[in-house]
Motif scaffolding. Structure first.
Motif, PDB file in Angstrom:
ATOM      1  N   ARG A  24       0.854  -1.183   0.000  1.00 50.31           N
ATOM      2  CA  ARG A  24       0.000   0.000   0.000  1.00 50.31           C
ATOM      3  C   ARG A  24       0.895   1.239   0.000  1.00 50.31           C
ATOM      4  NH1 ARG A  24      -4.400   0.471   4.582  1.00 50.31           N
ATOM      5  NH2 ARG A  24      -5.872  -0.369   3.062  1.00 50.31           N
ATOM      6  N   VAL A  25       0.639   2.145  -0.935  1.00 49.63           N
ATOM      7  CA  VAL A  25       1.442   3.347  -1.082  1.00 49.63           C
ATOM      8  C   VAL A  25       0.547   4.572  -0.930  1.00 49.63           C
ATOM      9  CG1 VAL A  25       1.130   3.415  -3.600  1.00 49.63           C
ATOM     10  CG2 VAL A  25       3.122   4.519  -2.581  1.00 49.63           C
ATOM     11  N   ASP A  26       1.120   5.648  -0.464  1.00 47.54           N
ATOM     12  CA  ASP A  26       0.399   6.916  -0.402  1.00 47.54           C
ATOM     13  C   ASP A  26       0.189   7.397  -1.839  1.00 47.54           C
ATOM     14  OD1 ASP A  26      -0.509   9.502  -0.123  1.00 47.54           O
ATOM     15  OD2 ASP A  26       0.863  10.016   1.507  1.00 47.54           O
ATOM     16  N   GLY A  27      -1.033   7.263  -2.321  1.00 49.09           N
ATOM     17  CA  GLY A  27      -1.327   7.615  -3.699  1.00 49.09           C
ATOM     18  C   GLY A  27      -1.356   9.101  -3.971  1.00 49.09           C
ATOM     19  N   ASN A  28      -1.256   9.937  -2.935  1.00 53.13           N
ATOM     20  CA  ASN A  28      -1.159  11.378  -3.126  1.00 53.13           C
ATOM     21  C   ASN A  28       0.282  11.862  -3.056  1.00 53.13           C
ATOM     22  OD1 ASN A  28      -3.930  11.195  -3.162  1.00 53.13           O
ATOM     23  ND2 ASN A  28      -4.249  12.966  -1.846  1.00 53.13           N
ATOM     24  N   ASP A  29       1.202  10.912  -2.996  1.00 55.47           N
ATOM     25  CA  ASP A  29       2.640  11.185  -2.940  1.00 55.47           C
ATOM     26  C   ASP A  29       3.249  10.690  -4.245  1.00 55.47           C
ATOM     27  OD1 ASP A  29       5.377  11.147  -2.540  1.00 55.47           O
ATOM     28  OD2 ASP A  29       5.298  10.101  -0.626  1.00 55.47           O
ATOM     29  N   VAL A  30       3.606  11.620  -5.130  1.00 55.87           N
ATOM     30  CA  VAL A  30       4.093  11.227  -6.450  1.00 55.87           C
ATOM     31  C   VAL A  30       5.432  10.501  -6.362  1.00 55.87           C
ATOM     32  CG1 VAL A  30       5.287  13.409  -6.970  1.00 55.87           C
ATOM     33  CG2 VAL A  30       4.334  12.025  -8.836  1.00 55.87           C
ATOM     34  N   LEU A  31       6.283  10.865  -5.415  1.00 52.20           N
ATOM     35  CA  LEU A  31       7.573  10.191  -5.276  1.00 52.20           C
ATOM     36  C   LEU A  31       7.399   8.750  -4.806  1.00 52.20           C
ATOM     37  CD1 LEU A  31      10.140  12.728  -3.740  1.00 52.20           C
ATOM     38  CD2 LEU A  31       9.919  11.943  -6.101  1.00 52.20           C
ATOM     39  N   ALA A  32       6.516   8.545  -3.838  1.00 54.39           N
ATOM     40  CA  ALA A  32       6.271   7.187  -3.350  1.00 54.39           C
ATOM     41  C   ALA A  32       5.634   6.335  -4.438  1.00 54.39           C
ATOM     42  CB  ALA A  32       5.388   7.220  -2.110  1.00 54.39           C
ATOM     43  N   SER A  33       4.695   6.897  -5.184  1.00 57.38           N
ATOM     44  CA  SER A  33       4.056   6.152  -6.271  1.00 57.38           C
ATOM     45  C   SER A  33       5.081   5.773  -7.328  1.00 57.38           C
ATOM     46  CB  SER A  33       2.934   6.993  -6.894  1.00 57.38           C
ATOM     47  OG  SER A  33       1.912   7.255  -5.954  1.00 57.38           O
ATOM     48  N   LEU A  34       5.976   6.681  -7.633  1.00 50.81           N
ATOM     49  CA  LEU A  34       7.048   6.409  -8.599  1.00 50.81           C
ATOM     50  C   LEU A  34       7.961   5.298  -8.096  1.00 50.81           C
ATOM     51  CD1 LEU A  34       8.705   7.253 -11.173  1.00 50.81           C
ATOM     52  CD2 LEU A  34       9.874   8.907  -9.693  1.00 50.81           C
ATOM     53  N   ALA A  35       8.390   5.391  -6.836  1.00 55.47           N
ATOM     54  CA  ALA A  35       9.343   4.436  -6.282  1.00 55.47           C
ATOM     55  C   ALA A  35       8.752   3.029  -6.194  1.00 55.47           C
ATOM     56  CB  ALA A  35       9.794   4.898  -4.898  1.00 55.47           C
ATOM     57  N   VAL A  36       7.553   2.916  -5.645  1.00 49.47           N
ATOM     58  CA  VAL A  36       6.950   1.596  -5.465  1.00 49.47           C
ATOM     59  C   VAL A  36       6.646   0.946  -6.814  1.00 49.47           C
ATOM     60  CG1 VAL A  36       4.924   0.379  -4.585  1.00 49.47           C
ATOM     61  CG2 VAL A  36       6.041   2.117  -3.184  1.00 49.47           C
ATOM     62  N   THR A  37       6.205   1.730  -7.779  1.00 47.99           N
ATOM     63  CA  THR A  37       5.920   1.152  -9.097  1.00 47.99           C
ATOM     64  C   THR A  37       7.201   0.731  -9.801  1.00 47.99           C
ATOM     65  OG1 THR A  37       4.005   2.634  -9.231  1.00 47.99           O
ATOM     66  CG2 THR A  37       4.636   1.485 -11.242  1.00 47.99           C
ATOM     67  N   ARG A  38       8.263   1.505  -9.657  1.00 45.09           N
ATOM     68  CA  ARG A  38       9.554   1.080 -10.217  1.00 45.09           C
ATOM     69  C   ARG A  38       9.993  -0.245  -9.603  1.00 45.09           C
ATOM     70  NH1 ARG A  38      13.160   6.729 -10.400  1.00 45.09           N
ATOM     71  NH2 ARG A  38      12.492   7.365 -12.511  1.00 45.09           N
ATOM     72  N   TRP A  39       9.820  -0.362  -8.298  1.00 41.98           N
ATOM     73  CA  TRP A  39      10.181  -1.624  -7.630  1.00 41.98           C
ATOM     74  C   TRP A  39       9.391  -2.788  -8.218  1.00 41.98           C
ATOM     75  CZ3 TRP A  39       6.282  -4.177  -4.856  1.00 41.98           C
ATOM     76  CH2 TRP A  39       6.665  -5.371  -4.264  1.00 41.98           C
ATOM     77  N   ALA A  40       8.088  -2.614  -8.353  1.00 46.54           N
ATOM     78  CA  ALA A  40       7.243  -3.709  -8.821  1.00 46.54           C
ATOM     79  C   ALA A  40       7.534  -4.066 -10.279  1.00 46.54           C
ATOM     80  CB  ALA A  40       5.770  -3.325  -8.657  1.00 46.54           C
ATOM     81  N   LEU A  41       7.747  -3.056 -11.119  1.00 50.30           N
ATOM     82  CA  LEU A  41       8.020  -3.319 -12.538  1.00 50.30           C
ATOM     83  C   LEU A  41       9.386  -3.980 -12.719  1.00 50.30           C
ATOM     84  CD1 LEU A  41       6.640  -0.020 -14.123  1.00 50.30           C
ATOM     85  CD2 LEU A  41       5.718  -2.330 -14.458  1.00 50.30           C
ATOM     86  N   GLU A  42      10.381  -3.505 -11.985  1.00 46.66           N
ATOM     87  CA  GLU A  42      11.706  -4.132 -12.085  1.00 46.66           C
ATOM     88  C   GLU A  42      11.654  -5.582 -11.611  1.00 46.66           C
ATOM     89  OE1 GLU A  42      14.699  -1.822 -10.131  1.00 46.66           O
ATOM     90  OE2 GLU A  42      14.294  -0.025 -11.335  1.00 46.66           O
ATOM     91  N   ARG A  43      10.913  -5.811 -10.575  1.00 46.57           N
ATOM     92  CA  ARG A  43      10.732  -7.174 -10.062  1.00 46.57           C
ATOM     93  C   ARG A  43      10.083  -8.065 -11.109  1.00 46.57           C
ATOM     94  NH1 ARG A  43       6.754  -9.987  -7.686  1.00 46.57           N
ATOM     95  NH2 ARG A  43       7.328 -11.488  -6.053  1.00 46.57           N
ATOM     96  N   ALA A  44       9.066  -7.549 -11.784  1.00 44.42           N
ATOM     97  CA  ALA A  44       8.383  -8.324 -12.811  1.00 44.42           C
ATOM     98  C   ALA A  44       9.308  -8.610 -13.987  1.00 44.42           C
ATOM     99  CB  ALA A  44       7.149  -7.564 -13.292  1.00 44.42           C
TER     100      ALA A  44
END
Length: 405
Positions: free
Chosen positions: A263-283
């Motif tokens: 779960r990420v703070d969806g109103n935080d653009v940096l957190a959304s960027l970081a968590v999605t990068r993590w998930a995409l790189e993992r995939a």
């Protein structure tokens, strides 16, 4: 219109107008207890544990697990994220206004969800493939889709408006939740092709209750598909709140299927960027699917046919306005001296120019041939289609102007 403005507010019920304040003593006591329980549950849910890198006040928060995904971000890239959110909000506001003026048949606003969409959209690579719902205007912007192309379907002049393979951005999906299966199948396919790209599927908290989404989770887990499920939990599935949809946080559902959820703070653009990068790189490296729940809020109506004043209250929206994603990043930019007033002034000018371009483009859209609907139904034609075409022609002719009248 300022770049940080929100859509014009409609009158809403005050907190004092909530039901459950009258009745017999026994009923009133029971009602009060139930109301208190609901309020307590919503209050607890309002401040969940989540990944956050920027506070609502614009202060940077350190995170040992996700900092590395944004530590190298430059001042120019930060300003780019801010520009993306501002222009996306301006486009969205113009589209809402156009619908109110009768230029669009319907519009689904993203107001308040800009950080979740821009952050995750900018995390994708060019060769990744995106499967949106019908509200991902910010993600479309990140993928290079001209915003005017998003409006044709809502004006009723085309069936999509862009080539999905040109930007690896699929057409908008109106059927709730079906795109999760499409994304999973596509991800399974690119694995067989030997590609190292990833797929991301967007859906809302309401769609998470659809069977298609659960089936997609299961297929993705079993086949280790390189797909990221990005759920924008904006708190309301039309008029149904979260507590009427699920007994556990949505990101925890991933555990039952055998892959991680965050779960990420969806109103935080940096957190959304970081968590999605993590998930995409993992995939991409073959570790399989992941679920991201972006905790955000739909500031406007579900669509322009919805009236949120019937089920939401001023106090709830006010609490979320204090967490505005654009204001949050602006505060951070100003605190680290990455901007000046000239930057904001230029962006305001660019924002208004975008609004004018969108208005002009919509009004210039040509109506389609009314009889095109009958083409390509059958390869060799069909008697019933011919009959329906003739009936429609007669119906259209009944509206012809009559001389002298």
């Amino acid at each position: 219109m300022t770049v940080e403005s929100t859509a014009a507010r409609q009158p809403r019920r005050s907190a004092g107008s909530k039901a459950g304040t009258t009745g017999t003593k026994a009923a009133g006591t029971t009602g009060t207890k139930r109301a208190t329980a609901r309020t307590t549950a919503r209050t607890a849910a309002a401040e969940p544990e989540l990944v956050q890198l920027l506070t609502p006040e614009g202060e940077r928060v350190k995170n040992a697990e996700y900092d590395r995904y944004v530590d190298g971000i430059t001042p120019e890239e930060l300003r780019g994220l801010y520009r993306d959110m501002v222009l996306t909000r301006r486009f969205d506001a113009e589209a809402t206004a156009l619908q109110r003026q009768g230029e669009l048949g319907l519009w689904a606003s993203l107001l308040g969800q800009e950080a979740a969409q821009i952050g995750s959209g900018r995390a994708t690579r060019e060769d990744d493939y995106v499967f949106p719902t019908y509200r991902e205007h910010g993600v479309a912007w990140c993928r290079g889709v001209d915003p005017t192309n998003l409006l044709g379907m809502f004006r009723g002049v085309n069936n999509g408006g862009w080539d999905p393979n040109e930007n690896n951005f699929h057409l908008y999906t109106i059927v709730i939740g079906s795109q999760a299966l499409h994304a999973t199948g596509y991800a399974m396919g690119i694995t067989k092709d030997g590609a190292d790209s990833a797929v991301i599927a967007y859906f809302g908290d309401g769609a998470s209750s659809q069977g298609d989404v659960s089936e997609a989770f299961n297929f993705a887990a079993v086949y280790n598909a390189p797909v990221v499920f990005f759920c924008q939990n904006n708190q309301w599935a039309i008029s149904e709140s979260n507590e009427k949809q699920t007994r556990v946080p949505l990101y925890q559902r991933a555990q039952g299927f055998g892959f991680p959820g965050v779960r990420v703070d969806g109103n935080d653009v940096l957190a959304s960027l970081a968590v999605t990068r993590w998930a995409l790189e993992r995939a991409r490296r073959g570790a399989g699917p992941a679920l991201i729940e972006a905790w955000t809020y739909r500031m406007g109506a579900h669509t322009t046919s919805d009236d949120p004043t019937r089920y939401r209250h001023d106090d709830e929206r006010a609490a979320w306005e204090a967490k505005d994603p654009i204001l949050r990043l602006r505060r951070y930019l100003e605190s680290v001296h990455h901007t000046d007033e000239g930057f904001f002034a230029e962006l305001e000018t660019e924002s208004e120019a975008l609004g004018r371009r969108v208005r002009e483009a919509v009004r210039a859209m040509q109506d389609p041939d009314h009889f095109a609907i009958f083409e390509n139904v059958y390869a060799d034609g069909h008697a019933l289609v011919d009959e329906e075409r003739a009936q429609f022609a007669a119906y259209q002719a009944s509206f012809a102007d009559v001389e002298g009248v």
